[in-house]
Each structure stands twice: as structure tokens, then as C-alpha cells.
Design an enzyme around this catalytic site. Structure first.
Site, mmCIF file in Angstrom:
data_model
loop_
_atom_site.group_PDB
_atom_site.id
_atom_site.type_symbol
_atom_site.label_atom_id
_atom_site.label_comp_id
_atom_site.label_asym_id
_atom_site.label_seq_id
_atom_site.Cartn_x
_atom_site.Cartn_y
_atom_site.Cartn_z
ATOM 1 N N ASN A 12 -54.871 11.907 -59.664
ATOM 2 C CA ASN A 12 -55.990 11.372 -60.439
ATOM 3 C C ASN A 12 -57.254 11.582 -59.612
ATOM 4 O O ASN A 12 -57.504 10.847 -58.658
ATOM 5 C CB ASN A 12 -55.773 9.883 -60.736
ATOM 6 N N LYS A 14 -60.228 10.997 -60.365
ATOM 7 C CA LYS A 14 -61.294 10.041 -60.658
ATOM 8 C C LYS A 14 -62.621 10.798 -60.835
ATOM 9 O O LYS A 14 -62.622 11.914 -61.362
ATOM 10 C CB LYS A 14 -61.357 8.956 -59.586
ATOM 11 N N HIS A 99 -56.147 2.614 -66.924
ATOM 12 C CA HIS A 99 -56.329 2.486 -65.482
ATOM 13 C C HIS A 99 -57.131 1.219 -65.181
ATOM 14 O O HIS A 99 -58.002 0.827 -65.953
ATOM 15 C CB HIS A 99 -57.054 3.713 -64.928
ATOM 16 N N GLU A 101 -59.500 0.606 -63.327
ATOM 17 C CA GLU A 101 -60.956 0.783 -63.288
ATOM 18 C C GLU A 101 -61.536 0.791 -64.699
ATOM 19 O O GLU A 101 -62.650 0.310 -64.920
ATOM 20 C CB GLU A 101 -61.285 2.073 -62.525
ATOM 21 N N GLU A 171 -49.785 0.246 -60.713
ATOM 22 C CA GLU A 171 -50.806 0.342 -59.680
ATOM 23 C C GLU A 171 -51.360 -1.057 -59.387
ATOM 24 O O GLU A 171 -52.226 -1.554 -60.122
ATOM 25 C CB GLU A 171 -51.950 1.253 -60.143
ATOM 26 N N GLY A 177 -57.281 2.388 -53.510
ATOM 27 C CA GLY A 177 -58.446 2.781 -52.722
ATOM 28 C C GLY A 177 -58.736 1.877 -51.539
ATOM 29 O O GLY A 177 -59.781 2.004 -50.911
ATOM 30 N N SER A 215 -52.822 3.784 -52.839
ATOM 31 C CA SER A 215 -52.832 4.197 -51.434
ATOM 32 C C SER A 215 -51.529 4.870 -51.010
ATOM 33 O O SER A 215 -51.014 4.647 -49.915
ATOM 34 C CB SER A 215 -53.139 3.000 -50.530
#
Length: 260
Positions: A12, A14, A99, A101, A171, A177, A215
Site C-alpha cells: 500500500n 499510500k 483503511h 486512515e 491492521e 506507521g 509495521s
């Protein structure tokens, strides 16, 4: 894709990428992935402007490509939205939906994400449905409740046949991150719970691939992928470096070879 639970590793990107940098990265990933055996699948989900570039550089390779979101609408006056059918025009295989985010920054709720997953399936895409809890939710013992709500919203609107065609990505928000990954045992516990939820939808759904994201790096990929219910990874930062991404793909290959 085999229902014997092959491994799947998807990058991904991003909101990263430029045409010249992408060219080198995609070419290197395609070359490196060609050495993997047939039971390890590799994909990259790129920003919308670069889907055509991914198609041009990855066509004919073993690497599949996709997008990071799709609209809940098929077409119409929805400025800035991208329909699932538009992604398939460029040969896309995958579409990430839900996701964390998107949930956090764009306030996407479970029902909207469920509709996006259904639109993706209708267009012939494989939706990678993301679920995960925040650190506060984990500390309060709400992990299973949170991810059950997220997953149930999607499974409720899908038939068993449709549900068998999705991919799940667990996730934990606190690991995305941050450099802090869930331990293999923590991840496996949640994946086993998700496997049970999928099995309850129907026998054909029990073997849906469940990826771990948060991560993942070459140093921890093999231990994570070696867990019974972890079928690969949705890779963020490490997917932007071909050496790291391919090392993670190789970790998936190693796990399968050891299990053979």
C-alpha cells in the site's frame, strides 16, 4: 487464487510516488517477484494517477496491481470520486476499502465501507477490507468488539459467494506507521477470531485470506506469516523500498516451504 490458503503480500503506497521513482520501484519488484513460486501472490496498490503506469510496467509480470479506495457509487455527479469500474479499466485486481486512515480522516463508517466492498466485487475487483482497533480500544479490552462491528457490516450485505471473494487485512491502528508491530501471538489471536467470524458466514468463506498490516518489515515478517491464521501482509512503508518489500515476499515463500 488457490483456496489452499496461499500467501498474499500487497504493498500500500499510500500517498507516495512520482513517475520516475515509481518506474524503478515497479520494475525491481516485478523482476524480484518473478523468482517466487506460484503459491505466493504479490500486489501493489498505488495512488490513482499511477494506475496506468502500474498497468504498463506490470502487465505480463506475476505482480498484480490495484487502488487504495473506490467510490460507493457506480457513476454520477460525485466530483473527485473514482468508480470501481474505472479501476478495472486499467486492469486492477485489488481495491483497499476501509483503511483506518479513511475511517479516521474521512469519517467513513461501517455501512459506507460495506457498500464500497460490494461495488468493488460488482466490478470484478477483490476488495481488501481493513479492520483494526486503536490503542485506547485495545487497552479497554474492546479489540474483538470493534473488529467484529467492522467486519459484520461488510459480511451482512454480501452473499456467501461474494464474501468468499474478499480479502481481510487486520491492521491495529496503533501499529500503523509507528514502528510498533503487534507480536505474532497478538496478531494470531485476532486473526483466529476473524477466521471464526468468516467461517460463521459459510464454509466457502472460512478460507478467505487474512493479512496482517502494521509495521511489517523483513525482520518480523517470517514470524508473523508463520502463524496459523496469518496469510500474508498489507505492507505500508516497506513497500516503497523494493529490497525490503521483496524480502517480505520471500519470507512468505520461506514459511510455505517450511510447511510443505
Amino acid at each position: 487464487m488457490s483456496r489452499e490458503r496461499a500467501k498474499l503480500v500487497v504493498g500500500n503506497w499510500k500517498m507516495h510516488g512520482r513517475i520516475d521513482v515509481n518506474a524503478g520501484l515497479l520494475t525491481e519488484v516485478a523482476a524480484g517477484a518473478s523468482a517466487l513460486q506460484n503459491d505466493v501472490y504479490v500486489g501493489v496498490c498505488v495512488p490513482f494517477p499511477y494506475v496506468g503506469q502500474a498497468q504498463a510496467l506490470l502487465s505480463g509480470s506475476v505482480v498484480r496491481w490495484g487502488v487504495q479506495d473506490v467510490s460507493a457509487h457506480a457513476h454520477g455527479a460525485y466530483t473527485g470520486e473514482v468508480a470501481a469500474d474505472m479501476a478495472t479499466d486499467f486492469g486492477s485486481t485489488y481495491a483497499i476499502v476501509g483503511h483506518s486512515e479513511r475511517r479516521a480522516y474521512h469519517f467513513e463508517g461501517p455501512e459506507l465501507i460495506a457498500e464500497k466492498a460490494r461495488r468493488a466485487l460488482d466490478a470484478g475487483l477483490t476488495p481488501i477490507v481493513c479492520v483494526g482497533e486503536t490503542l485506547e480500544e485495545r487497552d479497554e479490552g474492546l479489540t474483538q468488539e470493534v473488529i467484529a462491528t467492522q467486519l459484520d457490516a461488510v459480511l451482512t450485505v454480501l452473499t456467501e459467494e461474494q464474501a468468499a471473494r474478499i480479502v481481510i487485512a487486520y491492521e491495529p491502528v496503533w501499529a500503523i506507521g509507528t514502528g510498533q508491530s503487534a507480536t505474532a501471538a497478538q496478531a494470531q489471536e485476532v486473526h483466529a477470531f476473524l477466521r471464526g467470524k468468516l467461517a460463521a458466514k459459510g464454509a466457502s468463506v472460512a478460507n478467505v485470506l487474512i493479512l496482517y498490516g502494521g509495521s511489517v518489515k523483513p525482520e518480523n515478517a517470517q514470524e508473523l506469516f508463520g502463524q496459523q491464521d496469518i496469510d500474508g501482509g498489507l505492507i505500508g512503508g516497506a513497500s516503497l523500498k523494493s529490497k525490503d518489500f521483496l524480502a517480505i515476499c520471500q519470507a512468505a515463500q520461506t514459511v510455505l516451504q517450511k510447511a510443505a
